[in-house]
Design an enzyme around this catalytic site. Sequence first.
Site, PDB file in Angstrom:
ATOM      1  N   GLU A 236       4.374 -11.546  -5.818  1.00 27.68           N
ATOM      2  CA  GLU A 236       3.259 -11.743  -6.741  1.00 27.68           C
ATOM      3  C   GLU A 236       3.550 -11.258  -8.150  1.00 27.68           C
ATOM      4  O   GLU A 236       2.819 -11.608  -9.092  1.00 27.68           O
ATOM      5  CB  GLU A 236       2.000 -11.045  -6.214  1.00 27.68           C
ATOM      6  CG  GLU A 236       2.021  -9.523  -6.251  1.00 27.68           C
ATOM      7  CD  GLU A 236       2.645  -8.877  -5.026  1.00 27.68           C
ATOM      8  OE1 GLU A 236       2.338  -7.697  -4.764  1.00 27.68           O
ATOM      9  OE2 GLU A 236       3.438  -9.554  -4.334  1.00 27.68           O
TER      10      GLU A 236
ATOM     11  N   CYS B  95       5.338  -6.155   1.716  1.00 29.85           N
ATOM     12  CA  CYS B  95       5.696  -4.736   1.624  1.00 29.85           C
ATOM     13  C   CYS B  95       5.057  -3.956   2.784  1.00 29.85           C
ATOM     14  O   CYS B  95       5.441  -4.126   3.923  1.00 29.85           O
ATOM     15  CB  CYS B  95       5.313  -4.192   0.253  1.00 29.85           C
ATOM     16  SG  CYS B  95       6.115  -2.607  -0.143  1.00 29.85           S
ATOM     17  N   TYR B  96       4.043  -3.122   2.506  1.00 32.20           N
ATOM     18  CA  TYR B  96       3.362  -2.418   3.599  1.00 32.20           C
ATOM     19  C   TYR B  96       2.773  -3.419   4.588  1.00 32.20           C
ATOM     20  O   TYR B  96       2.722  -3.151   5.795  1.00 32.20           O
ATOM     21  CB  TYR B  96       2.265  -1.519   3.034  1.00 32.20           C
ATOM     22  CG  TYR B  96       1.494  -0.742   4.079  1.00 32.20           C
ATOM     23  CD1 TYR B  96       2.021   0.429   4.634  1.00 32.20           C
ATOM     24  CD2 TYR B  96       0.248  -1.180   4.519  1.00 32.20           C
ATOM     25  CE1 TYR B  96       1.316   1.144   5.596  1.00 32.20           C
ATOM     26  CE2 TYR B  96      -0.463  -0.474   5.477  1.00 32.20           C
ATOM     27  CZ  TYR B  96       0.079   0.686   6.018  1.00 32.20           C
ATOM     28  OH  TYR B  96      -0.620   1.388   6.984  1.00 32.20           O
TER      29      TYR B  96
ATOM     30  N   GLY C 160       0.827  -1.196   0.000  1.00 35.27           N
ATOM     31  CA  GLY C 160       0.000   0.000   0.000  1.00 35.27           C
ATOM     32  C   GLY C 160       0.857   1.238   0.000  1.00 35.27           C
ATOM     33  O   GLY C 160       2.055   1.188   0.321  1.00 35.27           O
TER      34      GLY C 160
ATOM     35  N   ASP D 238     -17.737 -14.508 -21.606  1.00 35.44           N
ATOM     36  CA  ASP D 238     -18.270 -14.308 -20.257  1.00 35.44           C
ATOM     37  C   ASP D 238     -19.755 -14.632 -20.199  1.00 35.44           C
ATOM     38  O   ASP D 238     -20.207 -15.408 -19.350  1.00 35.44           O
ATOM     39  CB  ASP D 238     -18.035 -12.866 -19.795  1.00 35.44           C
ATOM     40  CG  ASP D 238     -16.581 -12.458 -19.885  1.00 35.44           C
ATOM     41  OD1 ASP D 238     -15.719 -13.359 -19.858  1.00 35.44           O
ATOM     42  OD2 ASP D 238     -16.310 -11.255 -19.989  1.00 35.44           O
TER      43      ASP D 238
ATOM     44  N   LYS E 219     -10.575 -13.522 -15.952  1.00 32.86           N
ATOM     45  CA  LYS E 219     -10.840 -13.972 -17.312  1.00 32.86           C
ATOM     46  C   LYS E 219     -10.255 -15.349 -17.581  1.00 32.86           C
ATOM     47  O   LYS E 219     -10.900 -16.196 -18.214  1.00 32.86           O
ATOM     48  CB  LYS E 219     -10.288 -12.948 -18.315  1.00 32.86           C
ATOM     49  CG  LYS E 219     -10.445 -13.333 -19.773  1.00 32.86           C
ATOM     50  CD  LYS E 219     -11.898 -13.291 -20.231  1.00 32.86           C
ATOM     51  CE  LYS E 219     -12.340 -11.856 -20.446  1.00 32.86           C
ATOM     52  NZ  LYS E 219     -13.684 -11.779 -21.056  1.00 32.86           N
TER      53      LYS E 219
ATOM     54  N   HIS F 174       7.943  -8.040  -3.451  1.00 38.02           N
ATOM     55  CA  HIS F 174       6.641  -8.432  -3.996  1.00 38.02           C
ATOM     56  C   HIS F 174       6.765  -9.783  -4.709  1.00 38.02           C
ATOM     57  O   HIS F 174       7.160  -9.838  -5.885  1.00 38.02           O
ATOM     58  CB  HIS F 174       6.127  -7.370  -4.975  1.00 38.02           C
ATOM     59  CG  HIS F 174       5.681  -6.116  -4.309  1.00 38.02           C
ATOM     60  ND1 HIS F 174       4.395  -5.919  -3.850  1.00 38.02           N
ATOM     61  CD2 HIS F 174       6.367  -4.982  -3.988  1.00 38.02           C
ATOM     62  CE1 HIS F 174       4.299  -4.714  -3.302  1.00 38.02           C
ATOM     63  NE2 HIS F 174       5.481  -4.129  -3.362  1.00 38.02           N
TER      64      HIS F 174
END
Length: 527
Positions: A181, A91-92, A64, A237, A383, A179
């Site tokens: 991710e 991180c944060y 953040g 979708d 998706k 990070h």
Amino acid sequence: MRGVEQAPSTSHEVVAIVDFGSQYTMLIARRVRELRVYSEIVPWNRAEEILPRLNPKALILSGGPASVYDPDAPSLDPRWLDGRVPVLGICYGLQVLAHALGGRVAPAREREYGPARLHVVDPRHPLFRDLPREMTVWMSHGDRVDALPPGWRAIARTDNAPYAAISDPAGRRIGVQFHPEVAHTPRGRDILARFLFDICGCAGDWTPAAFIEETVARVRERVGEDEVIAGLSGGVDSAVAATLVHRAVGDRLTAVFVDHGLLRLGEAEQVVDTFRKTLHMRLVTVDAADAFLRDLQGVTDPEEKRRRIGHRFIRVFEEEAARLARGRRIRYLVQGTLYPDVIESAASQDTATARTIKTHHNVGGLPEDIQFELIEPLRYLFKDEVRAVGLALGLPEDIVWRHPFPGPGLAIRCLGEVTPERLERLRRADAIFLEELRAAGLYRATAQAFAVLLPVRTVGVMGDYRTYAEVVALRAVTTEDFMTADWARLPDDLLARVSARIVNEVPGVNRVVYDITSKPPGTIEWE
């Protein structure tokens, strides 16, 4: 009466991702799901309300932009950090952990942004077991931990962050300053997997087959013996959403395809033919082009376009439901809303910390007096997950892998006022682009490709004559999740061929440009 589809978390282990405002929060959720563990994003300011309901197997605290010492800094009740539930702070999130448990966070001597070399101090820790002692990781922080909470220890460092990864004595509460991710941390997936499976003991049972089984059962229970209509656009979708509900309720579902006059060249005929022959469900078509174009007359603001299109869609569905019901009431409307739609529209209470990027016609563009209860079985899927579910349902690949097409259609690719003449111009340019892309074997290599008609005119020369005509922009992107995207590096000769054909074959266009903007800072669509 806008019923909201509940998240499918009741029978699965849930990893709750507490969102402190990171640009990567959605990416954390996606990475966890790629490892077949179900995750949900929880805004930090609603955590006390939502977390008890989720009963999470583990918590991941996102990054953040704030500092833990800001007066109104995002935080989490320390009771969730007492060690009973495994926690990974990123991180944060690491700084929240350290600050809440008695450590000290302070501004770093220099901001660390970009790649960094991580040195693993404790290779026996489960987070790093069997991983290299040195790894490249991605950093993005201005504060850092200066003193650890009592009993905690460093398990990795960088040159600028002595506590780049920290752990409590039991190894169940962990913080990483980098990070894991993002793709820029090459072993990030492995690190997340070790947290989820080795530390948390997750089962990894979040699969398309499990999702289908649970969704069908949930829809069947909710609908009972009532009738349902589904809005079909021809995209993956709405096709997957309708097929899921059809599996649950059978012939009590009627799919409604609304031709709003904003479709691509030949698309209405293709959609009807495909769905009647392939999906074998009751399908009715409604020609409402005149009504939609009247609503859009003189409108140039993209948010107003989306709002008017969303409202008109609902009114058409209501009219069609009244006709089909023959005196009875059809309560439910199926929509193919996805998780990114909800996030970008900031229209759900579950995403209270989000800022509106654009209103999706099927989320934030719905009228307040809608007469349906919505069934949105894909509301919590990305998706790529929708495509996996579509393949598991047996849908043809040409439906599953079709490029996304927005519900508002060409209205948001025809910048400025939407008129029949400009729509036809755009249709022909778009058809040429997609035709050449397929001929070059590059359609599947791009995630989304389309033409945009710009509300500007430029001077040109054709033959011996001066022209003053409109501009077409070509857009093609590559992406895994549509939350971030990069522009596709299409071959020069392909772009030259497309440009020449558009200028020569589409009256009213004398210039073609190619969009080389990534997302962020741009969005995939122009409006």
